[in-house]
Design an enzyme around this catalytic site. Structure first.
Site, PDB file in Angstrom:
ATOM      1  CB  CYS A   2      -0.860   0.041   1.244  1.00 11.73           C
ATOM      2  SG  CYS A   2      -1.836  -1.425   1.498  1.00 11.73           S
ATOM      3  NE  ARG A  27       5.665   1.718  -1.534  1.00 12.08           N
ATOM      4  CZ  ARG A  27       6.625   1.856  -0.624  1.00 12.08           C
ATOM      5  NH1 ARG A  27       7.733   2.471  -0.941  1.00 12.08           N
ATOM      6  NH2 ARG A  27       6.475   1.404   0.586  1.00 12.08           N
ATOM      7  CD1 TRP A  76       0.043  -5.970  -3.223  1.00 12.08           C
ATOM      8  CD2 TRP A  76       0.161  -6.700  -1.112  1.00 12.08           C
ATOM      9  NE1 TRP A  76       0.633  -7.203  -3.243  1.00 12.08           N
ATOM     10  CE2 TRP A  76       0.718  -7.678  -1.962  1.00 12.08           C
ATOM     11  CE3 TRP A  76       0.128  -6.948   0.256  1.00 12.08           C
ATOM     12  CZ2 TRP A  76       1.238  -8.870  -1.487  1.00 12.08           C
ATOM     13  CZ3 TRP A  76       0.649  -8.138   0.729  1.00 12.08           C
ATOM     14  CH2 TRP A  76       1.196  -9.082  -0.142  1.00 12.08           C
ATOM     15  CG  ASN A 102       0.680   2.443   3.580  1.00 12.60           C
ATOM     16  OD1 ASN A 102      -0.316   2.391   2.882  1.00 12.60           O
ATOM     17  ND2 ASN A 102       1.802   3.040   3.221  1.00 12.60           N
ATOM     18  N   GLY A 103      -0.333  -0.869   6.423  1.00 13.16           N
ATOM     19  CA  GLY A 103       0.023  -1.694   7.576  1.00 13.16           C
ATOM     20  C   GLY A 103      -1.113  -2.613   7.967  1.00 13.16           C
ATOM     21  CD  GLU A 486      17.930 -13.051  -6.818  1.00  8.38           C
ATOM     22  OE1 GLU A 486      17.329 -13.425  -5.808  1.00  8.38           O
ATOM     23  OE2 GLU A 486      17.616 -12.035  -7.467  1.00  8.38           O
ATOM     24  CE  LYS A 490      14.876 -11.494  -9.524  1.00  4.32           C
ATOM     25  NZ  LYS A 490      15.332 -10.801  -8.351  1.00  4.32           N
ATOM     26  CD  GLU A 493      10.930 -11.524  -8.572  1.00  2.00           C
ATOM     27  OE1 GLU A 493      10.245 -10.942  -7.729  1.00  2.00           O
ATOM     28  OE2 GLU A 493      12.168 -11.438  -8.619  1.00  2.00           O
ATOM     29  CG  HIS A 509      19.441 -37.176  -0.971  1.00  2.00           C
ATOM     30  ND1 HIS A 509      19.790 -38.365  -0.387  1.00  2.00           N
ATOM     31  CD2 HIS A 509      20.596 -36.526  -1.229  1.00  2.00           C
ATOM     32  CE1 HIS A 509      21.113 -38.433  -0.279  1.00  2.00           C
ATOM     33  NE2 HIS A 509      21.618 -37.327  -0.782  1.00  2.00           N
ATOM     34  CE  LYS A 609      12.167  -2.619  -5.999  1.00  3.31           C
ATOM     35  NZ  LYS A 609      12.960  -3.758  -6.531  1.00  3.31           N
TER      36      LYS A 609
HETATM   37  O1  M6R Z   1      13.641  -4.337   0.026  1.00  3.62           O
HETATM   38  P1  M6R Z   1      14.144  -5.679   0.422  1.00  3.62           P
HETATM   39  O2  M6R Z   1      15.453  -6.008  -0.205  1.00  3.62           O
HETATM   40  O3  M6R Z   1      14.194  -5.877   1.904  1.00  3.62           O
HETATM   41  O4  M6R Z   1      13.081  -6.706  -0.148  1.00  3.62           O
HETATM   42  C1  M6R Z   1      13.123  -8.066   0.176  1.00  3.62           C
HETATM   43  C2  M6R Z   1      12.376  -8.878  -0.848  1.00  3.62           C
HETATM   44  O5  M6R Z   1      11.015  -8.567  -0.812  1.00  3.62           O
HETATM   45  C3  M6R Z   1      12.914  -8.628  -2.252  1.00  3.62           C
HETATM   46  O6  M6R Z   1      14.282  -8.869  -2.291  1.00  3.62           O
HETATM   47  C4  M6R Z   1      12.204  -9.512  -3.293  1.00  3.62           C
HETATM   48  O7  M6R Z   1      12.450 -10.851  -3.033  1.00  3.62           O
HETATM   49  C5  M6R Z   1      12.692  -9.107  -4.676  1.00  3.62           C
HETATM   50  N1  M6R Z   1      12.041  -7.928  -5.111  1.00  3.62           N
HETATM   51  C6  M6R Z   1      12.511 -10.171  -5.682  1.00  3.62           C
HETATM   52  O8  M6R Z   1      13.109  -9.810  -6.881  1.00  3.62           O
END
Ligand code: M6R
Length: 614
Positions: A2, A27, A76, A102-103, A486, A490, A493, A509, A609
């Protein structure tokens, strides 16, 4: 996640609110809303829409409401699905008071039951609506507005930043902050309010970040700041350093692509910044050289991509500094037993500096009086303010939800920091630190050339080919295992292709059962000869079951490449920098696959984000 935006001033403000919301769109959100007070009769007017902000903008055009006091929100969903009714703003029973938030209000269920018993009627499924009704009842029972706010914040549990406007007090706005960020851009006879300074970065030069557990009463020419006990607090203004112009796509189709290409510059900028900071580093991060020399362990914490960076950095600190290093996922760490270790330093890694779980983990460690350091990309973030010290990566603003340049600059900063600590501990010489900086410059080159060398083939052949598979397995060993995690993140997502990552040694395993001709198996190599041979053996196991092998390898690794349908080969690099060398190419491949599939790359479904709720 949000976003909230507000305005108190002498100008019509709807355009500012909507533009502010659009700047924070990256975001992530699923509905949006706007409310203002009528400029003549102060009546509360509002407009809400499900889905994209463009829907709200269209709706607002049809009912051209505007005012000098206004609030906006992108939601959100947490409590209740994405519907117009659940979209903010929310109201009290008489619709004279309006809230954007927000929150999460953790005790919303109990409060709601109490309020229903006393005659309040609720319209949405949100936790936010509770704030409006509770505030409505408290205003009636308190002599002062401030007293009602103090009572309100004492009854609300959770993390929140909210703004409230009311017909009864039409020239002011209430801002309340607990855990979630909120700031005020102070203009000439006008106040710009938002959860992120970016919303008004070009409107004024001065900003007040509302401190945690504080509230503010804001008029067009005045701010009163109070703590949660109602004590008046001084206003500490800061200069705005963010530059909105730097946030454009600059001709690229997506922010993610632009950001992939910014990595070489960002790595250089991060090294240059740290190199300049080096002589005074310990002062800057508020830890003494003696403490660094006496360190016995290092702890790293983060979420998502930042956690992957931490997992890779474990190899840096253990290899270069010879310090046992523990890495924890913030969301898990918070609910585990915490054992204070002597001579330990905690490093929180976060692009945004706002991720709720990482922030709470940092706060938990702060309570144990252990030195804490935040490595983040956002100078105005809460982690910068709350950690003992901070190091800023120089990635520049990262807009795409999928982290790219933030990841590579985190690795850069952590690799550099490991060398700087080793220097302080007498394990390396000054010239070794300089060599490490040179190695990072070389890697920046390798990263970018890797993309350039394979760009055409990826665009024309490989992305269309791999976009046809709807699942995949990612394998790595040693330092390439967290990198493979990672890479899997990528791909999944942004393309929504199922991507599961394992340490390659675990294949036999269980996961081997998944492998057939329809399963691409992405393998990320290492140069260490022993681990490489093990990885070759794991690749053969997958190949023997019909797996479709894709390898990211280094020059001379012909045996591995001979097992693959597709291989990407990079020049040999410093072993600890292998993940950084591969990252540009891996990100670019994921990007092009998602592009072929027509995905909304910069704002993937369901994601935000900056994850400011738990
Ligand atoms: O802002 P941050 O680095 O703390 O965010 C943590 C994760 O939400 C963030 O790294 C997320 O996994 C990535 N945007 C994915 O690409």
């Amino acid at each position: 996640m949000c976003s909230v935006v507000g305005y108190v001033g002498t100008h019509f403000s709807r355009d500012y609110i909507l533009e502010g919301l659009s700047r924070l769109e990256y975001r992530g959100y699923d509905s949006a809303g706007f409310a203002c007070l009528h400029p003549e009769n102060n009546r509360l007017l509002y407009c809400k829409a499900k889905g994209r902000l463009s829907n709200l903008i269209e709706k607002c055009k049809q009912s051209p409401i505007d005012g000098y006091v206004a609030i906006g929100h992108t939601r959100w969903s947490t409590h209740g699905t994405s519907t117009e009714i659940n979209a903010h703003p929310h109201f009290d029973c008489n619709k004279t008071l309006s809230i954007v938030h927000n929150g999460i209000i953790e005790n919303h269920h109990d409060l709601k039951q109490q309020l229903i018993k006393t005659g309040h009627t609720f319209h949405s499924d949100t936790d936010t609506e509770i704030i409006a009704h509770l505030f409505e009842s408290l205003i009636l029972t308190h002599n002062t507005f401030k007293g009602a706010v103090v009572d309100l914040v004492n009854q609300l549990r959770g993390a929140y930043a909210f703004i409230s406007i009311s017909q009864d007090l039409p020239d002011q706005m209430l801002l309340v902050r607990k855990r979630s960020p909120l700031c005020i851009g102070v203009g000439d006879g006008q106040m710009f309010i938002a959860s992120d300074v970016l919303a008004f970065a070009d409107k004024t030069k001065k900003v007040l970040f509302i401190p945690d557990e504080h509230f503010a009463i804001v008029k067009h020419d005045m701010i009163e700041l109070y703590d949660f006990k109602g004590n008046s607090k001084p206003l500490i203004m800061q200069d705005i350093t963010s530059d909105w112009q730097a946030h454009q796509k600059n001709g690229h189709e997506h922010y993610m692509l632009k950001e992939i290409y910014e990595q070489k510059r960002a790595i250089h900028a991060t090294v240059d910044f740290l190199s300049t900071l080096s002589p005074d580093l310990w002062n800057h991060i508020d830890i003494s050289a003696e403490q660094i020399r006496n360190l016995k362990t290092i702890s790293l914490v983060g979420c998502g991509t930042s956690w992957h960076a931490a997992r890779i950095a474990q190899f840096f600190f253990e290899t270069i500094c010879k310090l046992p290093t523990k890495v924890q996922l913030a969301s898990e760490m918070r609910y585990m037993h915490f054992f204070k270790e002597p001579a330990n330093m905690h490093i929180a890694i976060s692009q945004s500096g706002e991720t709720a779980d990482t922030l709470e983990a940092l706060r938990m460690v702060n309570d144990f009086d252990i030195p804490t350091l935040a490595i983040t990309n956002v100078a105005s973030s809460t982690m910068v303010r709350e950690a003992d010290g901070f190091i800023l990566t120089q990635a520049g603003h990262e807009v795409a939800v999928a982290s790219t340049k933030a990841f590579s600059t985190q690795l850069t900063a952590l690799y550099w920091l490991a060398h700087r600590i080793a220097l302080e501990r007498g394990l390396i010489e000054q010239h070794d630190l300089k060599n490490a900086e040179q190695d990072l410059f070389i890697i920046a080159e390798v990263l970018e050339n890797g993309i350039e060398n394979y760009k055409r083939t990826i665009q024309k052949v490989l992305a269309p080919k791999y976009a046809q598979f709807n699942k995949s397995i990612f394998l790595g060993r040693h330092i390439s295992y967290p990198f493979a995690m990672e890479a899997a993140l990528k791909l999944k997502e942004i393309s929504y292709i199922f991507a599961q990552c394992y340490p390659a040694g675990e294949l036999k395993h269980g996961p081997l059962a998944l492998i057939d001709e329809q399963m691409p198996v992405y393998i990320f190599s290492v140069q260490d000869p022993i681990i490489y041979q093990k990885l070759v053996a794991n690749t053969q196991e997958a190949k023997a079951r019909g797996g479709h092998i894709v390898v990211f390898a280094f020059e001379g690794q012909d045996e591995l490449c001979s097992l693959a349908e597709t291989s990407f080969v990079l020049p040999r690099v410093k072993t600890l920098l292998e993940p950084l060398a591969m990252s540009g190419l891996m990100q670019y491949l994921a990007y092009e696959i998602a592009n072929v599939l027509g995905c909304e790359i910069d704002k993937p479904r369901n994601l935000a984000k900056s994850v400011t709720v738990e």
